[in-house]
Design a protein around this motif. Structure first.
Motif, mmCIF file in Angstrom:
data_model
loop_
_atom_site.group_PDB
_atom_site.id
_atom_site.type_symbol
_atom_site.label_atom_id
_atom_site.label_comp_id
_atom_site.label_asym_id
_atom_site.label_seq_id
_atom_site.Cartn_x
_atom_site.Cartn_y
_atom_site.Cartn_z
ATOM 1 N N GLY A 1 -66.912 -16.144 -7.108
ATOM 2 C CA GLY A 1 -67.644 -17.238 -7.734
ATOM 3 C C GLY A 1 -68.638 -17.904 -6.819
ATOM 4 N N GLN A 2 -69.152 -17.186 -5.840
ATOM 5 C CA GLN A 2 -70.119 -17.773 -4.915
ATOM 6 C C GLN A 2 -71.325 -18.317 -5.683
ATOM 7 O OE1 GLN A 2 -72.173 -15.063 -2.195
ATOM 8 N NE2 GLN A 2 -71.791 -16.510 -0.542
ATOM 9 N N GLY A 3 -71.654 -19.584 -5.427
ATOM 10 C CA GLY A 3 -72.786 -20.210 -6.095
ATOM 11 C C GLY A 3 -72.458 -20.898 -7.396
ATOM 12 N N LEU A 4 -71.251 -20.690 -7.924
ATOM 13 C CA LEU A 4 -70.868 -21.335 -9.172
ATOM 14 C C LEU A 4 -70.378 -22.765 -8.920
ATOM 15 C CD1 LEU A 4 -68.948 -18.456 -11.016
ATOM 16 C CD2 LEU A 4 -71.341 -19.145 -11.292
ATOM 17 N N ILE A 5 -70.386 -23.583 -9.973
ATOM 18 C CA ILE A 5 -69.894 -24.955 -9.903
ATOM 19 C C ILE A 5 -68.382 -24.936 -10.082
ATOM 20 C CG2 ILE A 5 -70.041 -27.248 -10.949
ATOM 21 C CD1 ILE A 5 -72.819 -26.407 -12.009
ATOM 22 N N ALA A 6 -67.687 -25.767 -9.326
ATOM 23 C CA ALA A 6 -66.223 -25.767 -9.386
ATOM 24 C C ALA A 6 -65.693 -27.164 -9.087
ATOM 25 C CB ALA A 6 -65.645 -24.775 -8.373
ATOM 26 N N LEU A 7 -64.427 -27.348 -9.403
ATOM 27 C CA LEU A 7 -63.716 -28.543 -8.967
ATOM 28 C C LEU A 7 -63.328 -28.387 -7.498
ATOM 29 C CD1 LEU A 7 -61.369 -28.911 -12.052
ATOM 30 C CD2 LEU A 7 -63.194 -30.503 -11.408
ATOM 31 N N PRO A 8 -63.291 -29.472 -6.732
ATOM 32 C CA PRO A 8 -62.789 -29.362 -5.361
ATOM 33 C C PRO A 8 -61.299 -29.012 -5.373
ATOM 34 C CG PRO A 8 -63.211 -31.663 -5.956
ATOM 35 C CD PRO A 8 -63.753 -30.820 -7.066
ATOM 36 N N GLY A 9 -60.949 -27.995 -4.628
ATOM 37 C CA GLY A 9 -59.561 -27.557 -4.615
ATOM 38 C C GLY A 9 -59.388 -26.329 -3.757
ATOM 39 N N GLY A 10 -58.167 -25.829 -3.712
ATOM 40 C CA GLY A 10 -57.899 -24.635 -2.919
ATOM 41 C C GLY A 10 -56.411 -24.355 -2.834
ATOM 42 N N TYR A 11 -56.065 -23.414 -1.985
ATOM 43 C CA TYR A 11 -54.680 -22.973 -1.855
ATOM 44 C C TYR A 11 -53.812 -24.043 -1.191
ATOM 45 C CZ TYR A 11 -56.229 -18.274 -3.063
ATOM 46 O OH TYR A 11 -56.749 -17.195 -3.717
#
Length: 338
Positions: A223-233
């Motif tokens: 998803g490089q360049g896509l808009i996302a919510l801040p988050g992660g593992y």
């Protein structure tokens, strides 16, 4: 019995010979066909690489002119977390395109567990159409985006679709998707030696203030360049809330004290659709943080985020086909409750 309207539901990613036989069967039984095109406005990935407009062009180019005149293509959105919302949209679209006295026939093929939706429309007659070919869109996409020889996919699609896909390989979007496919394949290969399929746990923060939601633009794949919510593992030694707050700070630099953020958590929910991520089984714990109205705090991209910014809630659906995975639906879940 001849029907007034046949309904065929699918994603057609891409349209192949088996789909063509379904359309032929539907038009043998009904005067016209409503083709409901799923996954409308999804962000492109290797599962949903082509937009609704591109898929309609493929389909119409592959069909005889007299079939096209009897065909209406109607895009519908996915609702991963509510069959009822999806059913309501399907029913509404069919109702708008038919008359009250029309006899409606649902046409489909029961291929696997994903075909359960065919049993959700008791108000319509149903025709199960066996396919002469065992071709699947998944296998076509895998061969196409792996750079395999054309012989592994081209014979399974109509000539017009083959021409579309051949030209598509010259686009920047194909190159981006090919890189995504390579990343996903490598990621899955890393975990292939595990004694059992792994389940990953992530967190996401839905921070809302003054009619805006805090989002990032992804720096890395997938998803490089896509808009996302801040988050992660989630790290091994932290609580879920701690992991959410850590990722939020790392990716956005949000200048709000931790006690304020913790005290502003208004809701939380687990999002666990099995197919929500192509990386594998990824279950995310999402939190709604409702900040008091006022000037929006400054933010900046960091860690895996190229950029962090406040998006007006009104802009979410204008940009929904630029959002990573199911993040639009996560936002929708929470803001509908505020």
């Amino acid at each position: 019995m001849n029907y007034d309207v046949a309904v065929l539901i699918g994603r057609f990613q891409p349209f192949h010979a088996g789909h063509c036989s379904l359309i032929a069967s539907a038009l043998d039984r009904a005067d016209r066909l409503l083709l409901l095109l799923g996954s409308h406005r999804c962000a492109p990935d290797t599962r949903n690489p082509w937009s609704s407009e591109e898929r309609e062009r493929m389909i119409r180019a592959a069909l005889p002119a007299d079939w096209q005149r009897r065909l209406e293509v109607i895009p519908i959105r996915d609702h991963l977390y509510s069959d009822n919302l999806w059913l309501a949209e399907v029913q509404q679209k069919v109702l708008a395109a038919t008359d009250e006295e029309d006899r409606v026939l649902l046409v489909g093929h029961r291929k696997d567990r994903s075909s359960y939706y065919l049993d959700l429309f008791p108000q319509w007659d149903f025709q199960d159409v066996p396919l002469n070919s065992d071709v699947h869109s998944t296998a076509i996409r895998q061969a196409y985006f792996s750079g395999a020889d054309d012989s592994q996919w081209a014979s399974h699609v109509p000539e017009a679709v083959r021409a579309f896909l051949t030209d598509y390989r010259e686009t920047g979007r194909y190159r981006w998707l090919r890189q995504e496919a390579d990343y996903i394949a490598g990621y899955r290969q890393l975990w292939s030696v595990a004694p059992y399929p792994p389940t990953f746990v992530t967190t996401d923060a839905v921070v809302v203030q003054s009619g805006h939601v805090l989002v990032v633009r992804r720096r890395v794949r997938p998803g490089q360049g896509l808009i996302a919510l801040p988050g992660g593992y989630l790290n091994q030694q932290e609580m879920v809330v701690e992991g959410m707050l850590r990722e939020l700070r790392e990716e956005t630099g949000l200048k709000v004290p931790k006690p304020v953020l913790e005290g502003s958590i208004a809701d939380r929910h687990v999002f666990d659709a099995p197919g929500r991520s192509q990386r594998g089984r990824v279950i995310t714990h999402a939190f709604l943080i409702q900040l008091k109205g006022g000037v929006l705090p400054s933010v900046r991209g960091g860690d895996d985020a190229e950029k962090a910014f406040w998006m007006p809630l009104a802009d979410i659906y204008a940009h929904e086909d630029s959002f990573f995975e199911d993040h639009v639906q996560i936002i929708q879940h929470f803001i509908s409750r505020i």
